[in-house]
Design a protein around this motif. Sequence first.
Motif, PDB file in Angstrom:
ATOM      1  N   THR A 119      29.179  -8.305  60.257  1.00 21.76           N
ATOM      2  CA  THR A 119      30.531  -7.739  60.290  1.00 21.76           C
ATOM      3  C   THR A 119      30.755  -6.674  59.219  1.00 21.76           C
ATOM      4  O   THR A 119      31.513  -5.729  59.430  1.00 21.76           O
ATOM      5  CB  THR A 119      31.589  -8.845  60.115  1.00 21.76           C
ATOM      6  N   ASP A 120      30.109  -6.805  58.064  1.00 22.62           N
ATOM      7  CA  ASP A 120      30.316  -5.860  56.964  1.00 22.62           C
ATOM      8  C   ASP A 120      29.347  -4.695  56.972  1.00 22.62           C
ATOM      9  O   ASP A 120      29.408  -3.826  56.099  1.00 22.62           O
ATOM     10  CB  ASP A 120      30.218  -6.591  55.621  1.00 22.62           C
ATOM     11  N   GLY A 121      28.424  -4.678  57.941  1.00 24.98           N
ATOM     12  CA  GLY A 121      27.493  -3.571  58.025  1.00 24.98           C
ATOM     13  C   GLY A 121      26.431  -3.607  56.939  1.00 24.98           C
ATOM     14  O   GLY A 121      26.153  -4.659  56.357  1.00 24.98           O
ATOM     15  N   PRO A 122      25.842  -2.461  56.596  1.00 30.48           N
ATOM     16  CA  PRO A 122      24.774  -2.427  55.598  1.00 30.48           C
ATOM     17  C   PRO A 122      25.308  -2.691  54.199  1.00 30.48           C
ATOM     18  O   PRO A 122      26.370  -2.201  53.819  1.00 30.48           O
ATOM     19  CB  PRO A 122      24.209  -1.009  55.717  1.00 30.48           C
ATOM     20  N   LEU A 123      24.562  -3.468  53.437  1.00 25.54           N
ATOM     21  CA  LEU A 123      24.880  -3.773  52.047  1.00 25.54           C
ATOM     22  C   LEU A 123      23.706  -3.335  51.184  1.00 25.54           C
ATOM     23  O   LEU A 123      22.545  -3.555  51.555  1.00 25.54           O
ATOM     24  CB  LEU A 123      25.134  -5.265  51.844  1.00 25.54           C
ATOM     25  N   LEU A 124      23.996  -2.747  50.034  1.00 26.26           N
ATOM     26  CA  LEU A 124      22.945  -2.368  49.089  1.00 26.26           C
ATOM     27  C   LEU A 124      22.943  -3.359  47.942  1.00 26.26           C
ATOM     28  O   LEU A 124      23.946  -3.510  47.238  1.00 26.26           O
ATOM     29  CB  LEU A 124      23.169  -0.952  48.557  1.00 26.26           C
ATOM     30  N   ARG A 125      21.824  -4.025  47.731  1.00 22.98           N
ATOM     31  CA  ARG A 125      21.658  -4.892  46.577  1.00 22.98           C
ATOM     32  C   ARG A 125      20.993  -4.068  45.484  1.00 22.98           C
ATOM     33  O   ARG A 125      19.927  -3.482  45.691  1.00 22.98           O
ATOM     34  CB  ARG A 125      20.785  -6.109  46.921  1.00 22.98           C
ATOM     35  N   ILE A 126      21.636  -4.028  44.320  1.00 22.05           N
ATOM     36  CA  ILE A 126      21.155  -3.154  43.256  1.00 22.05           C
ATOM     37  C   ILE A 126      21.026  -3.918  41.944  1.00 22.05           C
ATOM     38  O   ILE A 126      21.561  -5.017  41.792  1.00 22.05           O
ATOM     39  CB  ILE A 126      22.100  -1.951  43.051  1.00 22.05           C
ATOM     40  N   ALA A 127      20.321  -3.336  40.993  1.00 20.06           N
ATOM     41  CA  ALA A 127      20.141  -3.932  39.662  1.00 20.06           C
ATOM     42  C   ALA A 127      20.376  -2.872  38.601  1.00 20.06           C
ATOM     43  O   ALA A 127      20.093  -1.689  38.806  1.00 20.06           O
ATOM     44  CB  ALA A 127      18.739  -4.522  39.514  1.00 20.06           C
ATOM     45  N   GLY A 128      20.910  -3.330  37.457  1.00 15.57           N
ATOM     46  CA  GLY A 128      21.101  -2.428  36.321  1.00 15.57           C
ATOM     47  C   GLY A 128      22.394  -1.648  36.351  1.00 15.57           C
ATOM     48  O   GLY A 128      22.537  -0.668  35.615  1.00 15.57           O
ATOM     49  N   ALA A 129      23.368  -2.076  37.141  1.00 19.52           N
ATOM     50  CA  ALA A 129      24.626  -1.332  37.244  1.00 19.52           C
ATOM     51  C   ALA A 129      25.513  -1.588  36.035  1.00 19.52           C
ATOM     52  O   ALA A 129      25.480  -2.665  35.434  1.00 19.52           O
ATOM     53  CB  ALA A 129      25.373  -1.711  38.527  1.00 19.52           C
ATOM     54  N   ASP A 130      26.330  -0.598  35.715  1.00 23.77           N
ATOM     55  CA  ASP A 130      27.278  -0.686  34.601  1.00 23.77           C
ATOM     56  C   ASP A 130      28.702  -0.497  35.121  1.00 23.77           C
ATOM     57  O   ASP A 130      29.497   0.236  34.529  1.00 23.77           O
ATOM     58  CB  ASP A 130      26.951   0.354  33.529  1.00 23.77           C
TER      59      ASP A 130
END
Length: 230
Positions: A115-126
């Motif tokens: 339902t939410d479409g593509p999701l980006l899982r990321i690391a190191g965000a501020d």
Amino acid sequence: MQDLTLKTIAKIESDFPTKFGIPRQSGLVESLTATVRFEADYRNADALRGIEAFSHIWLLWGFSEAQREEWSPTVRPPRLGGNTRMGVFATRSPFRPNALGLSCVRLLSVEHHPTDGPLLRIAGADLMDGTPIYDIKPYLLTTDCHPEATRGFTALHTDYTLPVEIPDHEACKLSPDKLAALHDVLAQDPRPAYHHDENRQYGFPFAQHEISFTVQDNVVKVLKITKIKS
């Protein structure tokens, strides 16, 4: 040229509901993970076609908690003690004519939600939870990396990390991955650079818990980790 109207294409979901405790720059705490969730009009997998081949991406985002009607040509960077003024365009201060931020983060995965479409899982965000994201671009090693770059006035400040002590009876309140991320966040010393009172207690919300700590003899000591009631 007419002023540009920015569209919020996504928002970040992170463990920081407030500004305090967030790393000062992206990439300093690689153990921090977050999710980029797209707004309804931009939940199109075709817009991300090929992005999974890149290890890092740029996020262009807005300092949603630093909006001001007027701007100042100089600011006081916290890492210089909060008293020395530098030109706003020579700093990464959030208080700018256009309150825009730029972060380079590691792309862990691209997931597709029914339902939410593509999701980006990321690391190191501020980024603080809920921060609006205006654009995403791939990081290009051939053009974005400049090993010969000079550090300007930031070279005057020696990068350092502090040892962190978290009692076992408090550490067990967090999952292993959140505990590791909290350790790395605290090691960066989230206090304002001009705070040196060893008796002062600090606190900030992280991963649905309130973190209370002090810094004594250059050691970060966690006092209590308390679950925030929903």
